[in-house]
Write an enzyme that holds these catalytic residues in place. Structure first.
Site, mmCIF file in Angstrom:
data_model
loop_
_atom_site.group_PDB
_atom_site.id
_atom_site.type_symbol
_atom_site.label_atom_id
_atom_site.label_comp_id
_atom_site.label_asym_id
_atom_site.label_seq_id
_atom_site.Cartn_x
_atom_site.Cartn_y
_atom_site.Cartn_z
ATOM 1 C CG HIS A 162 59.713 55.897 72.346
ATOM 2 N ND1 HIS A 162 60.760 55.026 72.583
ATOM 3 C CD2 HIS A 162 58.605 55.105 72.158
ATOM 4 C CE1 HIS A 162 60.321 53.780 72.533
ATOM 5 N NE2 HIS A 162 59.019 53.804 72.285
ATOM 6 C CD GLU A 163 54.861 55.793 71.753
ATOM 7 O OE1 GLU A 163 54.530 55.205 70.696
ATOM 8 O OE2 GLU A 163 55.147 55.185 72.801
ATOM 9 C CG HIS A 166 56.943 53.290 67.691
ATOM 10 N ND1 HIS A 166 57.867 52.283 67.515
ATOM 11 C CD2 HIS A 166 56.765 53.402 69.037
ATOM 12 C CE1 HIS A 166 58.238 51.806 68.690
ATOM 13 N NE2 HIS A 166 57.595 52.480 69.639
#
Length: 251
Positions: A162-163, A166
């Site tokens: 997920h990170e 980003h």
């Protein structure tokens, strides 16, 4: 569907076009495990290896490959928390590579009671800026979210997946917490006004019933449990490629 003139290409030309289209984004990645002295034995090499495997598997369908260039282990009680200037000191000492190198810091006591945080790509200026101008770039992750960690529901390595989304330029699928506006700037992720807790299964979660589609709870950029995640959308893949080309390629 567009109508127009179809132009034939020789076999060599076609092969070249296919090759260019299929060329993957290759990201050098350095993994840094930072623990307190009392937790030094809790985070293992196997956990780091399994995390790298989970990251690689998750991004394979997005045509993103990861090339691990380093795995480091550091015992430092202050860095393992990473509050304020300690995070800067940690990154200054451990960061590897250039702006296009992904550095992930797995910290045993990450400050703020969060699972992780990561920087978005941005314009770092012309030429070849000094590393000090982008020292904060990268991801800080609670180490026990790695496979084999002790955070129930979030210990399959998906926090890092997920990170890193980003870091590649993606926003949350619920960006803006609204059913109107630009949301995550990706057209094929349905509008979503609330983040997801767990993995709703009996009834579809639909925080924007007036918009088409239900909440994309299985998308890596929601807040679902690790086991709920399944992938990115084609639109997200295109955005990652565009952001990579605009901000990180050659930097």
């Amino acid at each position: 569907m567009h109508q127009g003139v179809f132009k034939a290409h020789s076999g060599t030309q076609i092969a070249g076009i296919v090759s260019r289209a299929a060329a993957p984004i290759v990201v050098d990645v350095a993994l840094h495990v930072v623990t307190t002295a009392t937790k030094a034995a809790d985070i293992t090499q196997k956990m780091a290896d399994d995390q790298f495997a989970a990251l690689s598997k998750a991004y394979a369908a997005s045509n993103v490959q990861f090339n691990r260039i380093a795995t480091t282990f550091t015992v430092n009680d202050a860095w393992a928390v990473g509050a304020g200037s300690d995070a800067t000191a940690m990154k200054t000492a451990l960061r590897n590579g250039t702006y296009r190198t992904l550095n992930v810091y797995f910290m045993s006591d990450l400050t703020g009671s969060i699972l992780g945080t990561c920087s978005l790509p941005s314009d770092i200026g012309p030429g070849t800026p000094a590393p000090s101008t982008y020292i904060g770039d990268g991801c800080m992750i609670q180490a026990n979210t790695m496979p084999g960690g002790n955070i129930y529901g979030f210990n399959q390595g998906m926090t890092t997946v997920h990170e890193v989304g980003h870091w590649m330029g993606l926003l949350h699928t619920f960006e803006g917490y609204s059913c109107t506006g630009n949301g995550d700037f990706v057209s094929d992720t349905p509008m979503q006004s609330t983040s997801t807790d767990g993995c709703p299964s009996k009834l579809a979660k639909d925080s924007c019933p007036q918009s088409s589609g239900v909440d994309p709870i299985h998308n890596y950029m929601d807040y679902s449990d690790d086991a709920c995640y399944t992938g990115f959308t084609p639109g997200q893949n295109k955005r990652m490629a565009k952001m990579w080309a605009a901000y990180r390629t050659g930097r």
